[in-house]
Design a protein around this motif. Structure first.
Motif, PDB file in Angstrom:
ATOM      1  N   ARG A  26       0.832  -1.198   0.000  1.00 17.47           N
ATOM      2  CA  ARG A  26       0.000   0.000   0.000  1.00 17.47           C
ATOM      3  C   ARG A  26       0.870   1.252   0.000  1.00 17.47           C
ATOM      4  O   ARG A  26       2.069   1.195   0.230  1.00 17.47           O
ATOM      5  CB  ARG A  26      -0.853   0.047   1.267  1.00 17.47           C
ATOM      6  CG  ARG A  26      -1.931  -0.965   1.302  1.00 17.47           C
ATOM      7  CD  ARG A  26      -2.638  -0.944   2.647  1.00 17.47           C
ATOM      8  NE  ARG A  26      -1.839  -1.491   3.736  1.00 17.47           N
ATOM      9  CZ  ARG A  26      -2.230  -1.550   5.005  1.00 17.47           C
ATOM     10  NH1 ARG A  26      -3.410  -1.065   5.350  1.00 17.47           N
ATOM     11  NH2 ARG A  26      -1.462  -2.080   5.926  1.00 17.47           N
ATOM     12  N   LYS A  60       3.100   1.914   7.246  1.00 17.84           N
ATOM     13  CA  LYS A  60       3.364   1.151   8.469  1.00 17.84           C
ATOM     14  C   LYS A  60       4.634   1.645   9.172  1.00 17.84           C
ATOM     15  O   LYS A  60       5.316   2.557   8.692  1.00 17.84           O
ATOM     16  CB  LYS A  60       3.490  -0.332   8.116  1.00 17.84           C
ATOM     17  CG  LYS A  60       2.209  -0.921   7.552  1.00 17.84           C
ATOM     18  CD  LYS A  60       1.038  -0.871   8.524  1.00 17.84           C
ATOM     19  CE  LYS A  60       0.978  -2.098   9.401  1.00 17.84           C
ATOM     20  NZ  LYS A  60      -0.245  -2.117  10.217  1.00 17.84           N
ATOM     21  N   GLN A  83       1.841  -0.299  22.505  1.00 17.26           N
ATOM     22  CA  GLN A  83       2.142  -1.649  22.030  1.00 17.26           C
ATOM     23  C   GLN A  83       3.643  -1.898  22.185  1.00 17.26           C
ATOM     24  O   GLN A  83       4.451  -1.149  21.639  1.00 17.26           O
ATOM     25  CB  GLN A  83       1.727  -1.809  20.557  1.00 17.26           C
ATOM     26  CG  GLN A  83       0.217  -1.823  20.323  1.00 17.26           C
ATOM     27  CD  GLN A  83      -0.368  -0.456  20.018  1.00 17.26           C
ATOM     28  OE1 GLN A  83       0.074   0.544  20.582  1.00 17.26           O
ATOM     29  NE2 GLN A  83      -1.356  -0.390  19.159  1.00 17.26           N
ATOM     30  N   PHE A 117      -7.941   2.686   6.924  1.00 20.34           N
ATOM     31  CA  PHE A 117      -8.061   1.591   5.965  1.00 20.34           C
ATOM     32  C   PHE A 117      -9.174   0.626   6.383  1.00 20.34           C
ATOM     33  O   PHE A 117      -9.394  -0.388   5.731  1.00 20.34           O
ATOM     34  CB  PHE A 117      -6.751   0.787   5.927  1.00 20.34           C
ATOM     35  CG  PHE A 117      -5.667   1.413   5.087  1.00 20.34           C
ATOM     36  CD1 PHE A 117      -5.705   1.332   3.708  1.00 20.34           C
ATOM     37  CD2 PHE A 117      -4.596   2.059   5.684  1.00 20.34           C
ATOM     38  CE1 PHE A 117      -4.694   1.878   2.923  1.00 20.34           C
ATOM     39  CE2 PHE A 117      -3.583   2.610   4.914  1.00 20.34           C
ATOM     40  CZ  PHE A 117      -3.630   2.524   3.531  1.00 20.34           C
ATOM     41  N   SER A 324     -10.037  -6.933  14.702  1.00 18.33           N
ATOM     42  CA  SER A 324      -9.643  -6.015  15.770  1.00 18.33           C
ATOM     43  C   SER A 324      -8.158  -6.222  16.124  1.00 18.33           C
ATOM     44  O   SER A 324      -7.429  -5.267  16.385  1.00 18.33           O
ATOM     45  CB  SER A 324     -10.564  -6.283  16.953  1.00 18.33           C
ATOM     46  OG  SER A 324     -10.320  -5.448  17.996  1.00 18.33           O
ATOM     47  N   ASP A 369      -3.039  -8.528  10.997  1.00 11.09           N
ATOM     48  CA  ASP A 369      -3.267  -7.136  11.396  1.00 11.09           C
ATOM     49  C   ASP A 369      -2.982  -6.128  10.274  1.00 11.09           C
ATOM     50  O   ASP A 369      -2.936  -4.938  10.517  1.00 11.09           O
ATOM     51  CB  ASP A 369      -2.463  -6.788  12.670  1.00 11.09           C
ATOM     52  CG  ASP A 369      -0.979  -6.925  12.474  1.00 11.09           C
ATOM     53  OD1 ASP A 369      -0.544  -7.266  11.361  1.00 11.09           O
ATOM     54  OD2 ASP A 369      -0.236  -6.683  13.445  1.00 11.09           O
TER      55      ASP A 369
HETATM   56  N1  LIG Z   1      -5.704  -3.342  17.060  1.00 15.88           N
HETATM   57  C1  LIG Z   1      -4.305  -3.512  16.940  1.00 15.88           C
HETATM   58  C2  LIG Z   1      -3.847  -3.838  15.564  1.00 15.88           C
HETATM   59  C3  LIG Z   1      -4.214  -2.786  14.614  1.00 15.88           C
HETATM   60  C4  LIG Z   1      -3.668  -3.104  13.262  1.00 15.88           C
HETATM   61  C5  LIG Z   1      -4.327  -2.235  12.291  1.00 15.88           C
HETATM   62  N2  LIG Z   1      -3.679  -2.298  11.064  1.00 15.88           N
HETATM   63  C6  LIG Z   1      -4.223  -1.538  10.059  1.00 15.88           C
HETATM   64  C7  LIG Z   1      -4.134  -0.063  10.327  1.00 15.88           C
HETATM   65  C8  LIG Z   1      -4.972   0.703   9.385  1.00 15.88           C
HETATM   66  C9  LIG Z   1      -6.014   1.545  10.038  1.00 15.88           C
HETATM   67  O1  LIG Z   1      -6.145   1.510  11.274  1.00 15.88           O
HETATM   68  O2  LIG Z   1      -6.688   2.265   9.312  1.00 15.88           O
HETATM   69  C10 LIG Z   1      -3.542  -1.853   8.738  1.00 15.88           C
HETATM   70  O3  LIG Z   1      -4.272  -1.860   7.792  1.00 15.88           O
HETATM   71  O4  LIG Z   1      -2.349  -2.057   8.694  1.00 15.88           O
HETATM   72  C11 LIG Z   1      -3.603  -2.296  17.489  1.00 15.88           C
HETATM   73  O5  LIG Z   1      -4.280  -1.304  17.766  1.00 15.88           O
HETATM   74  O6  LIG Z   1      -2.394  -2.357  17.675  1.00 15.88           O
END
Ligand SMILES: N[C@@H](CCCCN[C@@H](CCC(=O)O)C(=O)O)C(=O)O
Length: 626
Positions: A26, A60, A83, A117, A324, A369
């Protein structure tokens, strides 16, 4: 590839190449957005070196060594819930004087996220779990129409996936599902973008929506020629611990006052759970480890026509798509996210273990995730269009200038403000170079004891290794131009020193590998197993009290180190105890003074100097506690 886009003379925006995973295809902006951004006809240049950019956009997390100091970065840092895996990156961001704009915190006045996203996490998640369901049912002895649905990344776009799902749905409506399975129910938790995305895909199947109170009825007596859907909101399963129903306002402020009845009221009638909620650290869990044991007990469905070739299902709950994706979060037994490479695991509640298999007892779990990257083009177009309206505003950020020199829109300003509490906490706990430090003022560099309720007088928002390590190394400080050394053991905060001394006495703050703590070594319990597995609890307790005094013994006991909990072994005593205390004494979301924060000078000095340039001067007032 990284690209730089010149937007205004002297203003360069860069889009970094994603490197968090090979699957990450992405980008934060799509080509159409970039064309519009390059409105002064400067065009975008594709180049490796993005150091001339003022603002660097990504999707990311960025590897620490690639973070360029003094820049503004926009990406998903996944640090908002502290985290653990991303804390070193956050420390580096602070140390490198980087201004971080996390998309997760771009919100409107009502607190709703404006760029996300999520919808595509829902879309991809639903495709994945239908694919997984086909494979799980096959392992249970059934060929079903779901066998012809692939994982989301096998499709060029979601339309092609939808077509495959419609085809499968057509077969369902023709009665091609094995009758021994009974009716299938899909439960969607939450009603936001993720839930909507997954329900859009679900609706390609022949379906009927039912309210939660009808789930039981359709699970038992519904038709096998369609799939039942149910959207479950907070009000359907959250109740006050002290009695009373769900109150939105109160829950927003005090989620800890609530428990979930999901496991009792909804889950027993759920074939596939699509978990789309936003989970915060204090929120009640939807399904706990004991709940899973109960839900995965064999069910008795004598009314369904079964045969050797068409066996009954072992239990109703077949699969969970945990979009989630919080390990140990709303689905407690999801302790590690699955990946696009290995999208599923089978969680066996009896052994509280998961395997990378479709066969055997358990519930199939998909908890990737980063699912939107399975549909990279569509999700990038979608996200880029949401982000584009804020691009100009973000581009105005100059990380070397204080915030009040900027005129950000409320949405962007809101993100930046989230850094203030962090700075304030750090300021509270740190001793600045040049301040006077006596043995009394040193106490102020520890968290306020009035905010602690455990033997260590600390709570951790992430791995406490640094705190413990500091207790075996002296801290240096400058006092009236003289370098001084401060031994943390001499701190007199009530309880802290005794507990640390006890931990040290048992060698638990030792950073060197210990054979008994090898991750693959035999299982042991804390002190009982670590010291002498043959000693009785009472004797160990007495000896402990003799050696470190009753207060120390009580402290060790209250930290659970005398119990029979198995140790998660991390190699060295220090890493092992850090992991344990990090879990046991977790603070949750950072809300109050007194939490542990990055406290290395490289981290807090940059914060303090930024605060100073913003006109906020750190002043420490310390007083002896006894
Ligand atoms: N709930 C967990 C993991 C979230 C991962 C979300 N990843 C998404 C982020 C995109 C978005 O939030 O719009 C991804 O698509 O990589 C946390 O909070 O750590």
């Amino acid at each position: 590839m990284p690209i730089s886009v010149v937007v205004l003379p002297g203003k360069v925006l860069a889009i970094r190449r994603e490197d968090q995973s090979v699957w990450e295809r992405r980008a934060p902006f799509c080509p159409t957005n970039v064309n519009r951004l390059s409105y002064i006809n400067a065009g975008a240049s594709v180049q490796e070196d993005i150091s001339e950019a003022n603002v660097i956009f990504g999707v990311k997390q960025v590897p620490i060594d690639l973070l360029i100091p003094n820049k503004t970065y926009c990406f998903f840092s996944h640090t908002i819930k502290a985290q653990e895996a991303n804390m070193p990156m956050l420390d580096a961001i602070l140390a490198k004087n980087i201004r971080l704009i996390d998309y997760e915190k771009l919100m409107d006045r009502s607190g709703n996220r404006v760029v996300a996203f999520g919808k595509y996490a829902g879309v991809a998640g639903m495709i994945n779990i239908l694919h997984g369901l086909g494979l799980r049912l096959l392992a249970l002895g059934h060929h079903t129409p779901f066998m012809h649905i692939g994982p989301a990344h096998n499709y060029r776009n979601s339309s092609m996936a939808r077509q495959a799902i419609r085809d499968a749905g057509y077969e369902v409506s023709l009665g091609m599902m094995p009758k021994s399975l009974g009716p299938l129910t899909f439960v969607f938790t939450g009603s936001g973008n993720v839930s909507q995305g997954s329900q859009e895909i679900f609706q390609e199947l022949p379906h009927e929506y039912v309210p939660p109170e009808m789930l039981r009825k359709v699970a038992e007596h519904g038709s096998p020629n369609k799939i039942y859907g149910c959207e479950v909101r907070r009000r359907h399963h959250l109740v006050r611990k002290n009695g009373g129903g769900y109150d939105h306002q109160e829950y927003e402020e005090h989620p800890e006052r609530y428990i979930s009845t999901f496991a009792q009221k909804i889950a027993p009638y759920t074939s596939v759970l699509v978990n789309c909620i936003y989970w915060a650290v204090d929120s009640p869990k939807l399904l706990t480890i004991p709940d899973a044991k109960h839900l995965l007990l064999p069910t008795h469905t004598p009314w369904l026509p079964t045969s050797v070739g068409a066996p009954a299902l072992p239990h109703r709950m077949l699969a969970i798509c945990d979009i989630s994706a919080d390990p140990g979060g709303s689905i407690e037994f999801m302790n590690e996210c699955t990946t696009i490479d290995t999208p599923f695991c089978l969680y066996d509640a009896d052994r509280n273990k998961d395997t990378k298999s479709f066969k055997g007892p358990g519930v199939l779990v998909c908890s990737i995730d980063n699912m939107p990257t399975q549909l990279p083009r569509e999700s990038t177009d979608f996200f880029g269009d949401l982000l584009f309206p804020y691009a100009d505003d973000i581009l105005a950020s100059d990380a070397s200038r204080p915030l009040e020199d900027h005129k950000f829109s409320p949405v962007v300003q809101g993100v930046l403000i989230t850094f203030w509490p962090w700075s304030a906490f750090t300021m509270y706990r740190t001793t600045e170079e040049g301040s006077t430090l006596s043995s009394h003022t040193a106490e102020a560099s520890l968290p306020a004891p009035e905010f602690s309720d455990n033997a260590l007088r600390y709570k951790f928002s992430w791995n406490p290794r640094g705190v413990l390590l500091n207790t075996i190394s002296a801290a240096k400080y400058l006092s009236r131009g003289q370098l001084g050394v401060f031994i943390p053991n001499e701190v007199h905060i009530s309880g802290f020193a005794e507990t640390i001394k006890a931990l040290q006495l048992f060698g638990l703050v030792d950073p060197n590998p210990h054979p008994s703590l090898h991750p693959e070594g035999p299982q042991i319990t804390w002190l009982l197993g670590l010291m002498d597995s043959s000693i009785f609890y009472e004797n160990l307790r007495t000896r402990l009290s003799e050696r470190i005094g009753e207060r120390g013994a009580l402290a060790v006991e209250s930290l659970g180190l005398l119990g029979d909990e198995l140790v998660v072994k991390c190699g060295s005593p220090l890493d092992t105890i850090s992991h344990y205390l990090g879990k046991r004494l977790t603070l949750g979301e950072i809300q109050e003074r007194g939490v542990v924060l990055p406290f290395a000078p490289v981290v807090y000095k940059s914060l303090l100097s930024r605060l100073r340039s913003d006109g906020i001067i750190a002043r420490e007032v310390s007083r002896p506690l006894n």
